[in-house]
Design an enzyme around this catalytic site. Sequence first.
Site, PDB file in Angstrom:
ATOM      1  N   HIS A   1      -5.491  10.078   0.055  1.00 49.92           N
ATOM      2  CA  HIS A   1      -6.167  10.372   1.321  1.00 49.92           C
ATOM      3  C   HIS A   1      -5.260  11.056   2.338  1.00 49.92           C
ATOM      4  O   HIS A   1      -5.734  11.920   3.082  1.00 49.92           O
ATOM      5  CB  HIS A   1      -6.796   9.104   1.918  1.00 49.92           C
TER       6      HIS A   1
ATOM      7  N   ASP B   1      -7.826   1.760   1.693  1.00 52.96           N
ATOM      8  CA  ASP B   1      -7.660   2.549   2.920  1.00 52.96           C
ATOM      9  C   ASP B   1      -8.429   3.860   2.858  1.00 52.96           C
ATOM     10  O   ASP B   1      -8.065   4.838   3.514  1.00 52.96           O
ATOM     11  CB  ASP B   1      -6.169   2.822   3.157  1.00 52.96           C
TER      12      ASP B   1
ATOM     13  N   HIS C   1       0.883  -1.178   0.000  1.00 54.80           N
ATOM     14  CA  HIS C   1       0.000   0.000   0.000  1.00 54.80           C
ATOM     15  C   HIS C   1       0.913   1.217   0.000  1.00 54.80           C
ATOM     16  O   HIS C   1       1.616   1.484   0.970  1.00 54.80           O
ATOM     17  CB  HIS C   1      -0.922   0.011   1.212  1.00 54.80           C
TER      18      HIS C   1
ATOM     19  N   ASP D   1       1.334   4.905   0.115  1.00 52.46           N
ATOM     20  CA  ASP D   1       1.010   6.309   0.348  1.00 52.46           C
ATOM     21  C   ASP D   1       2.129   7.134  -0.278  1.00 52.46           C
ATOM     22  O   ASP D   1       3.283   7.076   0.170  1.00 52.46           O
ATOM     23  CB  ASP D   1       0.914   6.589   1.845  1.00 52.46           C
TER      24      ASP D   1
END
Length: 918
Positions: free
Chosen positions: A350, A124, A12, A14
């Site tokens: 996000h 997420d 994941h 980010d």
Amino acid sequence: MNNIVHVISHTHWDREWYMPFEKHHVRLVALMDELLDVLERDAEFRSFHLDGQTIILDDYLQVRPDRREELEQRIREGRILIGPWYILQDEFLTSPEANVRNLLAGWQAAKPYGRWTRIGYFPDSFGNIGQAPQLIAQAGMTAAVFGRGVKPTGFNNYTRQSGSYESPFSEMYWESPDGTKVLGILFANWYNNGMEIPVRNEEATAYWDERIAAAGQYASTPHLLLMNGCDHQPVQADLSAALAAARRLYPDTRFVHSDFESYIEQVRAAAPQKLNIIQGELRSLRSDGWYTLVNTASSRIHLKRQNALGQSELERVAEPLAAFAYLQGDAYPHHLLAYAWKTLMQNHPHDSICGCSVDEVHREMVTRFDKSLQVAESIALDSAEALAGRVDTSCFAAYGNALPFVVFNTSGWPKHGVVTVELETQRLYLAEGKPAELKQRLSSLPFRPGYVITDSGDNLEAQVEDLGVRFGYKLPKDRFREPYYARIIRLIFLAGQIPALGYRTFAWATDTLPAASFPPSSLVTGPRSMENEWIRVDIADNGTFTLLDKASQTTYPGLGYFEDTGDIGNEYVYTAPQGHSALTTEDSQVSSCELVENWAGAATFEIVHRWAVPAEADSLLQEEIDAMVPFMDRQAQRGKREIPLILRMKVTLEREARSLKLSVHYDNQAKDHRLRICFPAGIQADSHYAESVFEIAERSNIPDPEWVNPSYCHPQQSFSGIDSVEAGLMAAALGLHEYEVLQDGRNTLAVTLLRAVGELGDWGVFRTPEAQCLGTHTAQLSLIPYSGKPFRTEAAAEAYRQSVPFTVIPTGLKSGELPPTHSWLQWEGDGLLLTSFKVSEETGDLAVRWFNASMQPAVLLLDAPPGGGGVWNKSNIMEERLHRLTQGQDGRVRLPVRPAEIVTAVYEREGQEGLPLA
């Protein structure tokens, strides 16, 4: 049937979060290098899921162009799985169109590689939008995978026992408000439940006993999902050895190095006939309420305003103007718009748009917002000038020294309102003389009074201001730049109705003012009151105001008070100090209330509060942050030192307007607090509504029994409201995404203006002093009263119409191919809200999108754009032609629209018929 364990390798990613982008970027390059190396040397390492976002490819190849061929080969082989998104966005804080463009950009990025993962991937997201199933289904997907929103969950989706799960299984059906259903897969044990699989027997046995049991607890089939990765997790290079060990230790269990498409296909085949159906928004409302992360909607609120401005300029101004020019024969700037959108969307992950990263991340975001906006404004200006150059303004030739200008309305509805334009009354180029002499010549010209004239010959009263002499320049396309000085005036006037998706032409004339019957000179009716055809406003001593809606004969007293509370939480979660009471301006006297604007078109009162608020939290808060004390357990209080918070609220009423405009300006020098503006609706109702993505979502005023968080905030796109059958009040704002309906007996709408905190939160100690948002801020809101639920979508259309500014372009006296007043599309549809007017990059079709904001069937009526020569097709959000629409005897197309349906129509012009239907 024995268990089949599907291990999906992933990371994941980010893009920026607890480190700035480039530091994460360096680690991404290392990860991708290792991934390519593992795929080269280990044929059993079947595939790697690249987190559902194609921007990772751009970021990697920016540094590693030498490995492009190797990367392309692995993608084409299906060993690196990409898409469907360009980035993993926050769904609630990005506009409906931004969510669509994210899919389109992901598809465009994947096309050269020949593969696109058709799985709605939301690992997420801080809550999931209710229309997600419809969006992804229109993109050809039949399943969604998500990490939050369904079961009562705590930090990192820690599952708590509950007797009221929305689904007893990690598999379910997820249904949009329009009835579209997709298979939903919840990461019940989070997306790291298969990370760092041991190879050694003793460790592997303990690992698998626990992980298989945890996954099996919620699985409805023998197919168990184990996600081999986590946030920024490197590739597990010895995974093949770890799976070989698992197969030896558990011979009755099948271990597969899998991928989402294979896993979902097998789950679908084995799933029981009756899985639970979950409907609409997934926001973890069946939980204790602490980890919904809704308060990211108010973290670093200046970024939200910048984003809203950038989105609006692209989708509601630049794209429509460019599409108008395209319909007149100009090239459509797909390349520039794609660049502007991608630059903007780089701020949409996000942890970026939610404002929950370290300060360096958000500083870089400001630059990206500026870059995207500059490109959008350039596109809009170039398109508008090209169009204005084609408009016939010869109707103004009879007026002395007329200066024509074109006012564009790029919203989907006819629009009237106050127009502001700056005009050059005379220009002298620097090639004509010395700069000082030219400037003096222009300065000495007498100021001549005048008036605004419409293309139909009506004259309008205007406010005019002499701005003096200003430097400017032309940048011709075929020669060198041409600097000049010009004498400038500013006009402010009330324009009559300007057609939807069109324009109207006006001129400033300075000959003898003709006899005219101007409207009354003032809307002011008293020392602190004003009134137009629809609304009356009376301002009280405490700075609140009473609004009378004449249409419904409803009075709303006490509107516009301010509330300030302490906030000892973090960028993710608002937490008020225990035992703390809110401060409000309701019981104080306003410092001043002055009339600052008063003319035929509008009146404005400025209300000033000089308010003393605590300067910061007490010193205990910093100790608790350093000790990582959970926010709900903190004992810190507001400090005793006070500083002034000066709030200047301008309340503006325009003639003929059915809404009231508010502008709140303040200089925040306080820390650790939240500021809200409050509007007591006084309407008795158990629920309220808010604009979400392609939806007006109905929400309960009271939380579910599991909820323990004292705060019950919600996200909104641009408006929220409350209504009964007889009356309704809507509060609209651009870039203010958090609100709450207070349980105070008045159903008060409280809209967050600012949240100031000093730490990131989550898994470590990350100081974020810039998240205190010190400095000046301005918030723009409007109140829209209406005559109850039957008129809710009309109020929503008014909010949409208001959010689109006029585009005003001066032009010359000339003949032209376009008439003085014009519209490029006539449409009708009760309850339909228009969100996009653009040109498809795939087909060259004009692509127009609406959604049905009501839960009633509707009919969309469409005329052909002027000039005709084409046909309308129904499309999906990917702008693929689905089927031709039949034209009626009246020449209009009729398209039935389901309740809550997102509908796209594409106009196929003559000469484009050879392109296939989807």
